[in-house]
Design an enzyme around this catalytic site. Structure first.
Site, PDB file in Angstrom:
ATOM      1  N   ALA A 153      98.726  82.877 -25.399  1.00  0.00           N
ATOM      2  CA  ALA A 153     100.186  82.931 -25.461  1.00  0.00           C
ATOM      3  C   ALA A 153     100.625  84.338 -25.855  1.00  0.00           C
ATOM      4  O   ALA A 153     100.024  84.969 -26.723  1.00  0.00           O
ATOM      5  CB  ALA A 153     100.710  81.918 -26.472  1.00  0.00           C
ATOM      6  N   LYS A 154     101.682  84.808 -25.204  1.00  0.00           N
ATOM      7  CA  LYS A 154     102.207  86.148 -25.504  1.00  0.00           C
ATOM      8  C   LYS A 154     103.291  85.985 -26.565  1.00  0.00           C
ATOM      9  O   LYS A 154     104.489  85.914 -26.259  1.00  0.00           O
ATOM     10  CB  LYS A 154     102.743  86.790 -24.220  1.00  0.00           C
ATOM     11  CG  LYS A 154     102.825  88.308 -24.261  1.00  0.00           C
ATOM     12  CD  LYS A 154     103.127  88.864 -22.874  1.00  0.00           C
ATOM     13  CE  LYS A 154     103.264  90.372 -22.876  1.00  0.00           C
ATOM     14  NZ  LYS A 154     101.990  91.064 -23.132  1.00  0.00           N
ATOM     15  N   LEU A 155     102.841  85.924 -27.808  1.00  0.00           N
ATOM     16  CA  LEU A 155     103.723  85.672 -28.940  1.00  0.00           C
ATOM     17  C   LEU A 155     103.962  86.958 -29.724  1.00  0.00           C
ATOM     18  O   LEU A 155     103.038  87.752 -29.932  1.00  0.00           O
ATOM     19  CB  LEU A 155     103.117  84.617 -29.863  1.00  0.00           C
ATOM     20  CG  LEU A 155     102.811  83.259 -29.214  1.00  0.00           C
ATOM     21  CD1 LEU A 155     102.133  82.335 -30.209  1.00  0.00           C
ATOM     22  CD2 LEU A 155     104.080  82.622 -28.664  1.00  0.00           C
ATOM     23  N   TYR A 159     101.256  90.512 -32.062  1.00  0.00           N
ATOM     24  CA  TYR A 159     101.190  91.942 -31.813  1.00  0.00           C
ATOM     25  C   TYR A 159     101.229  92.793 -33.077  1.00  0.00           C
ATOM     26  O   TYR A 159     101.114  94.015 -32.990  1.00  0.00           O
ATOM     27  CB  TYR A 159     102.278  92.341 -30.804  1.00  0.00           C
ATOM     28  CG  TYR A 159     101.855  91.962 -29.403  1.00  0.00           C
ATOM     29  CD1 TYR A 159     101.285  92.898 -28.552  1.00  0.00           C
ATOM     30  CD2 TYR A 159     101.941  90.653 -28.970  1.00  0.00           C
ATOM     31  CE1 TYR A 159     100.848  92.546 -27.290  1.00  0.00           C
ATOM     32  CE2 TYR A 159     101.504  90.282 -27.715  1.00  0.00           C
ATOM     33  CZ  TYR A 159     100.953  91.241 -26.876  1.00  0.00           C
ATOM     34  OH  TYR A 159     100.499  90.878 -25.628  1.00  0.00           O
TER      35      TYR A 159
END
Length: 296
Positions: A153-155, A159
């Protein structure tokens, strides 16, 4: 770099408005806890007009990221794609980087969101790492355990790990950080996937501890078209040392050759590498100079 000015238009919850007039609540879960999902997308000026590359795949992943994190996604994706094209038109952008963000409403508890909003903004942005061959270092930071957060998932919160690794690398004179997973296998760079070349074949880390990028998938598709063998496997530091060349790929990065990883120096003739072939093919694909998509 300034990403917007007094005339910049954003898309927010179904409406277009000036960025300078927009605001968000200071008690949102996304601000306090990084509980948000986002995408990075590129648009290119082609001979057929403005084109958002793999728009459907990116908005599909945005929805999937939200599902994996229990964030509601109540929007029609085709309407979001149409709104993104309109956003580019309003801002008079051709070659652009696009950032959709699903963020959560005020809620100081550590539970599911009380509500969500969607923002889409865009700006002119060259390749994230520039056009030079990159100097990487193996980071002391590791990719998070996939049992702690869904790594596919690009949460937003994920980052923080990337920021820490990149900052440490830059302080020590490197362009980018390469992170290992919890078992010591090669995972990915702080914001891009990695491919190694050995004896004319490409190797890339298996899914599990990486974000399986859309550009990564595109590279694999191009390998099929160009009859380049591409193998997914667990990669070690020894594989880095024995590789003939290497490159990073991602929507922001596009395709970027690697000059070195710490004391590992790759051959200087990037133009003779498989990565360079992929780099050219990718650029032709996004600019529609060669329609590989008829095949892939």
């Amino acid at each position: 770099m300034k990403y917007y000015n007094s005339n910049t238009i954003i898309y927010l919850n179904g409406a277009f408005e000036k960025a300078v007039n927009s605001s968000t609540d200071l008690y949102g879960q996304s601000l306090h806890y990084g509980y948000a999902a986002f995408e990075g997308i590129r648009a290119y000026k082609t001979h057929n007009g403005n084109r958002i590359f793999k728009a459907a795949a990116h908005f599909d992943r945005l929805e999937r990221s939200c599902q994996l994190a229990n964030i509601p996604f109540p929007w029609d994706k085709q309407e979001l794609i149409a709104a993104t094209y309109k956003l580019l038109q309003l801002n008079k952008l051709k070659d652009a980087y696009i950032r959709p963000l699903v963020f959560c409403h005020p809620n100081m508890k550590l539970n599911e969101p009380s509500g969500v909003s969607i923002l889409i903004c865009a700006w002119e942005w060259d390749a994230y790492s520039g056009n030079k061959l990159l100097k990487l270092t193996v980071s002391d930071y590791e990719r998070p355990n996939p049992k702690s957060v869904p790594m596919e998932a690009k949460l937003s919160g994920n980052y923080v790990n990337s920021i820490l690794a990149t900052t440490a690398a830059n302080i020590n004179g490197y362009d980018e950080a390469l992170l290992l997973d919890m078992h010591g296998f090669v995972a990915e760079a702080s914001g891009a996937n990695i491919f190694l070349e050995k004896d004319g074949k490409l190797y890339t880390p298996s899914p599990g501890n990486i974000l399986p990028g859309i550009t990564r998938a595109t590279v694999k598709e191009l390998c099929n078209v160009l009859d380049i063998e591409c193998i997914e496997k667990k990669l070690t530091i020894e594989d880095l040392k024995n590789a003939d060349s290497a490159f990073l790929c991602g929507t922001a990065t596009e395709i970027a050759g690697i000059a070195s990883i710490d004391d590992i120096v790759y051959r200087p003739l990037w133009r003779e590498s498989v990565g360079y072939t992929i780099q050219r093919a990718y650029k032709n694909l996004v600019l529609e100079k060669v329609n590989y998509e008829v095949i892939i």
